[in-house]
Scaffold this motif. Structure first.
Motif, mmCIF file in Angstrom:
data_model
loop_
_atom_site.group_PDB
_atom_site.id
_atom_site.type_symbol
_atom_site.label_atom_id
_atom_site.label_comp_id
_atom_site.label_asym_id
_atom_site.label_seq_id
_atom_site.Cartn_x
_atom_site.Cartn_y
_atom_site.Cartn_z
ATOM 1 N N TYR A 114 -27.934 -3.486 52.346
ATOM 2 C CA TYR A 114 -26.894 -3.083 51.405
ATOM 3 C C TYR A 114 -27.481 -2.297 50.238
ATOM 4 O O TYR A 114 -28.596 -2.570 49.784
ATOM 5 C CB TYR A 114 -26.159 -4.303 50.860
ATOM 6 N N ILE A 115 -26.708 -1.328 49.759
ATOM 7 C CA ILE A 115 -27.045 -0.598 48.541
ATOM 8 C C ILE A 115 -25.805 -0.569 47.659
ATOM 9 O O ILE A 115 -24.675 -0.758 48.142
ATOM 10 C CB ILE A 115 -27.536 0.836 48.828
ATOM 11 N N PRO A 116 -25.965 -0.309 46.346
ATOM 12 C CA PRO A 116 -24.778 -0.237 45.479
ATOM 13 C C PRO A 116 -23.889 0.953 45.845
ATOM 14 O O PRO A 116 -24.374 2.010 46.263
ATOM 15 C CB PRO A 116 -25.381 -0.060 44.078
ATOM 16 N N MET A 117 -22.610 0.770 45.660
ATOM 17 C CA MET A 117 -21.685 1.889 45.787
ATOM 18 C C MET A 117 -21.839 2.821 44.589
ATOM 19 O O MET A 117 -21.895 4.042 44.732
ATOM 20 C CB MET A 117 -20.241 1.375 45.866
ATOM 21 N N VAL A 118 -21.929 2.250 43.398
ATOM 22 C CA VAL A 118 -22.031 3.025 42.159
ATOM 23 C C VAL A 118 -23.276 2.593 41.395
ATOM 24 O O VAL A 118 -23.525 1.398 41.220
ATOM 25 C CB VAL A 118 -20.784 2.828 41.277
ATOM 26 N N THR B 144 -13.381 -2.848 39.300
ATOM 27 C CA THR B 144 -13.200 -4.297 39.229
ATOM 28 C C THR B 144 -11.969 -4.673 38.427
ATOM 29 O O THR B 144 -11.600 -5.847 38.378
ATOM 30 C CB THR B 144 -14.422 -4.979 38.586
ATOM 31 N N GLY B 145 -11.350 -3.673 37.793
ATOM 32 C CA GLY B 145 -10.230 -3.983 36.929
ATOM 33 C C GLY B 145 -10.666 -4.670 35.654
ATOM 34 O O GLY B 145 -9.841 -5.226 34.932
ATOM 35 N N GLY B 146 -11.978 -4.669 35.389
ATOM 36 C CA GLY B 146 -12.494 -5.294 34.179
ATOM 37 C C GLY B 146 -12.508 -6.807 34.236
ATOM 38 O O GLY B 146 -12.757 -7.470 33.238
ATOM 39 N N SER C 99 -11.894 -9.794 40.618
ATOM 40 C CA SER C 99 -11.651 -8.659 41.499
ATOM 41 C C SER C 99 -12.233 -8.909 42.885
ATOM 42 O O SER C 99 -13.278 -9.553 43.045
ATOM 43 C CB SER C 99 -12.269 -7.389 40.909
ATOM 44 N N LEU C 100 -11.565 -8.368 43.890
ATOM 45 C CA LEU C 100 -12.059 -8.450 45.257
ATOM 46 C C LEU C 100 -13.186 -7.448 45.510
ATOM 47 O O LEU C 100 -13.947 -7.595 46.457
ATOM 48 C CB LEU C 100 -10.912 -8.168 46.242
ATOM 49 N N TRP C 101 -13.283 -6.422 44.661
ATOM 50 C CA TRP C 101 -14.243 -5.344 44.891
ATOM 51 C C TRP C 101 -15.671 -5.808 44.637
ATOM 52 O O TRP C 101 -15.939 -6.570 43.723
ATOM 53 C CB TRP C 101 -13.923 -4.158 43.984
ATOM 54 N N ARG C 102 -16.590 -5.341 45.494
ATOM 55 C CA ARG C 102 -18.005 -5.637 45.339
ATOM 56 C C ARG C 102 -18.783 -4.324 45.299
ATOM 57 O O ARG C 102 -18.536 -3.429 46.117
ATOM 58 C CB ARG C 102 -18.516 -6.489 46.512
ATOM 59 N N ASN C 103 -19.719 -4.218 44.389
ATOM 60 C CA ASN C 103 -20.528 -3.009 44.266
ATOM 61 C C ASN C 103 -21.674 -3.059 45.272
ATOM 62 O O ASN C 103 -22.860 -3.097 44.927
ATOM 63 C CB ASN C 103 -21.062 -2.862 42.843
ATOM 64 N N GLU D 114 -21.577 7.818 34.385
ATOM 65 C CA GLU D 114 -20.356 7.061 34.090
ATOM 66 C C GLU D 114 -20.257 5.797 34.935
ATOM 67 O O GLU D 114 -19.177 5.239 35.104
ATOM 68 C CB GLU D 114 -19.128 7.948 34.330
ATOM 69 N N ALA D 115 -21.396 5.335 35.469
ATOM 70 C CA ALA D 115 -21.389 4.204 36.394
ATOM 71 C C ALA D 115 -20.706 2.970 35.819
ATOM 72 O O ALA D 115 -19.877 2.336 36.486
ATOM 73 C CB ALA D 115 -22.824 3.867 36.809
ATOM 74 N N GLU D 116 -21.039 2.620 34.589
ATOM 75 C CA GLU D 116 -20.460 1.397 34.010
ATOM 76 C C GLU D 116 -18.942 1.504 33.908
ATOM 77 O O GLU D 116 -18.220 0.538 34.191
ATOM 78 C CB GLU D 116 -21.083 1.118 32.647
#
Length: 299
Positions: free
Chosen positions: A174-178, A200-202, A206-210, A191-193
């Motif tokens: 695995y590697i980061p998406m961003v 993640t919606g802050g 969140s269901l999202w994983r980097n 602008e990654a952060e």
């Protein structure tokens, strides 16, 4: 407030999770928009869009592809193009069979890689009423702005190593998406952060994983949905960002140009403006709803 129902459906032996949004006071069988998220996305980023469609009197179905979010499937975080297209077809079948939905009034909406999928799947399903492709993928740009030759070689090495691990039946590399500039990531940006907060919606729920399995990029190198766009029989609306570096205008506009009933709408900003800027998102949604309503009217 719209009504939200948790649902699940089978996609060639894999269970996909989703949510069906209905208007506050549904009247008879409803037109339905099936929404498809992007490369590393999850359906929770599309909840506001589904609520917006429901507020306008349409049903909206959001779901996670296999291996992402709430859906099952292994390996995780692997964007398999054929599998995701199967999942979208299964979502369409679920919508058509639902008692709330008019099976003759199903429409597709896709974002980024999901924008490619809705075009490709609709090309084989002439009963789809209309398609909206927002910042859609249509092949990689020849050069990614801000990425050096060395960074490109590092990414290609990660793709090759992960593909080999896949052939050996091993866990993905695995590697980061961003990531930040210079980091090994699918998208390395200053602008990654901000992008991570957006995806993640802050929030920590969140269901999202980097994290993604980079072998998926091999399949995307051969994926050009403009070939499918030329076979569409229904109207297609392509919504693009004028300064998009991930899915640049020169590639995405081809989808609208090759479709016999294609339309192109351009908005200021970058690929992530559709996520970060509420005014742009609302303007695009207003245009998209007007387009879908026009397509639903008897010809």
């Amino acid at each position: 407030m719209s009504k939200r129902i948790k649902v699940a459906f089978d996609s060639r032996g894999t269970t996909c999770a989703g949510y069906l949004y209905l208007p506050p006071a549904p009247d008879g069988r409803l037109p339905c928009v099936v929404l498809s998220h992007g490369f590393s996305g999850t359906m929770d980023r599309l909840f506001p869009h589904a609520e917006r469609f429901a507020a306008d009197g349409m049903a909206a179905l959001v779901f996670d592809y296999r291996g992402f979010g709430e859906s099952v499937g292994e390996p995780r975080q692997l964007a398999d193009i054929d599998g995701q297209q199967d999942d979208l077809r299964a979502a369409i079948g679920f919508a058509r069979a639902d008692a709330h939905i008019d099976p003759d009034a199903v429409m597709l909406w896709g974002n980024s890689l999901g924008g490619a999928h809705v075009v490709s799947v609709a090309a084989g399903d002439p009963d789809i009423v209309a398609v909206v492709a927002q910042i859609p993928f249509n092949g990689f740009p020849k050069r990614v702005e801000g990425r050096s030759t060395w960074q490109t070689l590092r990414l290609l090495g990660a793709i090759g190593w992960d593909a080999l691990r896949g052939k050996l039946g091993l866990r993905p590399y695995y590697i980061p998406m961003v990531g930040q500039p210079g980091e090994l990531a699918v998208a390395a940006t200053a602008e990654a952060e901000q992008h991570i907060r957006t995806l993640t919606g802050g929030g920590e729920t969140s269901l999202w994983r980097n994290s993604v399995a980079p072998r998926a990029l091999l399949g995307m190198m051969r994926y050009h949905p403009d070939e499918a766009a030329a076979r569409l029989t229904m109207p297609l609306l392509v919504c693009v960002a004028a300064d998009d570096h991930e899915t640049p205008l020169e590639t995405t506009r081809t989808l609208a140009e090759r479709a016999s009933r294609g339309e192109l709408r351009s908005y200021p900003g970058t690929h992530f403006t559709f996520y970060t800027d509420s005014a742009t998102r609302e303007r695009a949604l207003t245009d998209q709803i007007a387009f879908l309503r026009r397509c639903l009217r008897p010809q």
